[in-house]
Design a protein around this motif. Structure first.
Motif, PDB file in Angstrom:
ATOM      1  N   HIS A  76       0.836  -1.203   0.000  1.00 26.25           N
ATOM      2  CA  HIS A  76       0.000   0.000   0.000  1.00 26.25           C
ATOM      3  C   HIS A  76       0.872   1.255   0.000  1.00 26.25           C
ATOM      4  N   ALA A  86       0.924   4.036  -2.908  1.00 22.86           N
ATOM      5  CA  ALA A  86       0.660   5.436  -2.576  1.00 22.86           C
ATOM      6  C   ALA A  86       1.789   6.337  -3.078  1.00 22.86           C
ATOM      7  N   ILE A 122       1.387   6.755  -6.823  1.00 24.46           N
ATOM      8  CA  ILE A 122       0.310   7.696  -7.149  1.00 24.46           C
ATOM      9  C   ILE A 122       0.749   9.128  -6.866  1.00 24.46           C
ATOM     10  N   LEU A 142      -1.874   5.675 -13.628  1.00 23.35           N
ATOM     11  CA  LEU A 142      -2.713   5.987 -12.482  1.00 23.35           C
ATOM     12  C   LEU A 142      -3.863   5.002 -12.323  1.00 23.35           C
ATOM     13  N   ASP A 143      -4.534   4.645 -13.404  1.00 28.16           N
ATOM     14  CA  ASP A 143      -5.668   3.733 -13.293  1.00 28.16           C
ATOM     15  C   ASP A 143      -5.239   2.355 -12.791  1.00 28.16           C
ATOM     16  N   GLN A 177      -2.617   1.763 -10.857  1.00 31.44           N
ATOM     17  CA  GLN A 177      -2.239   1.918  -9.454  1.00 31.44           C
ATOM     18  C   GLN A 177      -3.477   1.969  -8.560  1.00 31.44           C
ATOM     19  N   MET A 178      -4.518   2.665  -9.029  1.00 31.23           N
ATOM     20  CA  MET A 178      -5.762   2.748  -8.252  1.00 31.23           C
ATOM     21  C   MET A 178      -6.428   1.376  -8.144  1.00 31.23           C
ATOM     22  N   ILE A 183      -4.520  -0.535  -5.595  1.00 30.24           N
ATOM     23  CA  ILE A 183      -4.857  -0.067  -4.240  1.00 30.24           C
ATOM     24  C   ILE A 183      -6.150  -0.734  -3.778  1.00 30.24           C
ATOM     25  N   ALA A 184      -7.151  -0.780  -4.650  1.00 29.66           N
ATOM     26  CA  ALA A 184      -8.428  -1.409  -4.295  1.00 29.66           C
ATOM     27  C   ALA A 184      -8.234  -2.899  -4.013  1.00 29.66           C
ATOM     28  N   SER A 242      -6.442  -3.359  -0.736  1.00 28.04           N
ATOM     29  CA  SER A 242      -7.315  -3.055   0.398  1.00 28.04           C
ATOM     30  C   SER A 242      -8.199  -4.247   0.755  1.00 28.04           C
TER      31      SER A 242
END
Length: 124
Positions: free
Chosen positions: A24, A28, A31, A87-88, A90-91, A94-95, A98
């Motif tokens: 994570h 981060a 990003i 970015l997409d 990486q997001m 992240i999801a 999580s």
């Protein structure tokens, strides 16, 4: 001599939570640096440690607590800095991370609940 299943389970869950936390942090950082020219994206790797654990398992037939606890991932640069951070992607990572962390946290909660039940001789 093999360690108890409880101590290995605790070490494995701890290492997995720690690696998820490191992943994570790396995501981060990626990003945060999406617009930084020359930034090399970070990733969490533990291939070398995993190979060490596999070798120990082949040699002895079991894993000790210190080997399992050592399976924490390391944050490293994923490339030379020539590739851009997407970015997409990486997001999405992240999801995914999580959800993985939440599942690990539930596993820790259940494991500790079983230990508490055992310590109380089955009484709640």
């Amino acid at each position: 001599m093999p360690a108890s299943i409880e101590s290995i389970t605790t070490a494995a869950l701890s290492a997995a939570l720690d690696t998820s936390t490191r992943r994570h942090a790396a995501l981060a950082a990626n990003i945060a640096n999406v617009q930084t020219e020359g930034y090399a994206p970070l990733q969490v790797v533990f291939d070398a440690r995993l190979e060490d654990a596999k070798a120990a398992l082949r040699e002895t037939g079991w894993l000790d607590v210190s080997t399992v606890a050592g399976l924490r991932g390391e944050i490293r640069a994923a490339g030379s800095g020539t590739e851009k951070v997407q970015l997409d992607m990486q997001m999405a990572e992240i999801a995914r991370n999580s959800v993985h962390f939440q599942a690990l946290a539930q596993a820790v909660s259940r494991h500790l609940g079983m230990l508490a039940l055992a310590a109380g001789d089955g009484r709640k």
